[in-house]
Design an enzyme around this catalytic site. Sequence first.
Site, mmCIF file in Angstrom:
data_model
loop_
_atom_site.group_PDB
_atom_site.id
_atom_site.type_symbol
_atom_site.label_atom_id
_atom_site.label_comp_id
_atom_site.label_asym_id
_atom_site.label_seq_id
_atom_site.Cartn_x
_atom_site.Cartn_y
_atom_site.Cartn_z
ATOM 1 N N SER A 1 10.562 -10.159 0.202
ATOM 2 C CA SER A 1 10.058 -9.025 0.970
ATOM 3 C C SER A 1 8.718 -9.341 1.611
ATOM 4 C CB SER A 1 9.928 -7.786 0.079
ATOM 5 O OG SER A 1 11.196 -7.335 -0.332
ATOM 6 N N HIS B 1 18.173 -9.316 -2.184
ATOM 7 C CA HIS B 1 18.375 -8.176 -3.091
ATOM 8 C C HIS B 1 19.832 -7.720 -3.062
ATOM 9 C CE1 HIS B 1 13.938 -7.206 -2.144
ATOM 10 N NE2 HIS B 1 13.968 -7.602 -3.402
ATOM 11 N N ARG C 1 14.763 -16.636 -7.910
ATOM 12 C CA ARG C 1 14.875 -17.590 -6.805
ATOM 13 C C ARG C 1 14.517 -19.006 -7.232
ATOM 14 N NH1 ARG C 1 10.966 -14.185 -3.108
ATOM 15 N NH2 ARG C 1 10.051 -14.227 -5.167
ATOM 16 N N LYS D 1 -0.470 -0.482 -4.935
ATOM 17 C CA LYS D 1 0.218 -1.376 -4.000
ATOM 18 C C LYS D 1 0.427 -0.671 -2.665
ATOM 19 C CE LYS D 1 3.836 -4.833 -4.354
ATOM 20 N NZ LYS D 1 4.980 -5.284 -5.136
#
Length: 145
Positions: free
Chosen positions: A127, A17, A90, A41
């Site tokens: 993460s 990040h 990514r 979440k």
Amino acid sequence: MRRAVFPGTFDPITLGHVDIVKRALPLFDEIIIGIGINADKKTMFSLEERIQFIEKAFENEPGITVKSYSGLTANFCKGENAQFIVRGLRNSIDFAYEQPIAQANAKVNGVDSVFLISSPEYSHISSSIVRDIARHGGDYQELIP
């Protein structure tokens, strides 16, 4: 003024990040790191902790602000007068996920997305991997700022 939002949960913020934000800084006058709040979440770190982690990582960057929001990212962008969303990619799976969202945001909300390809040394970091390592007592310090 060119303003962008870099949205995410940042649970926690990673070196990947940080790399994307630092590489996006020359493109914009201001980058708002928007911590999206999703009631469905379950996060490992509290909102306050995530804000602190991000502010510490960018304490010497005056062009960066940190804010939290709920609801649609594009609505948050409009409220902040941000014309762009910054996203890091990514791999091709990230692109396939992000592309239709970016197209919808542009068509419906007039907010364009800017994609930056992850630097190779950070492309393996997410993460969720950091959280998994943390949950199992592993050392994840080399993956976060």
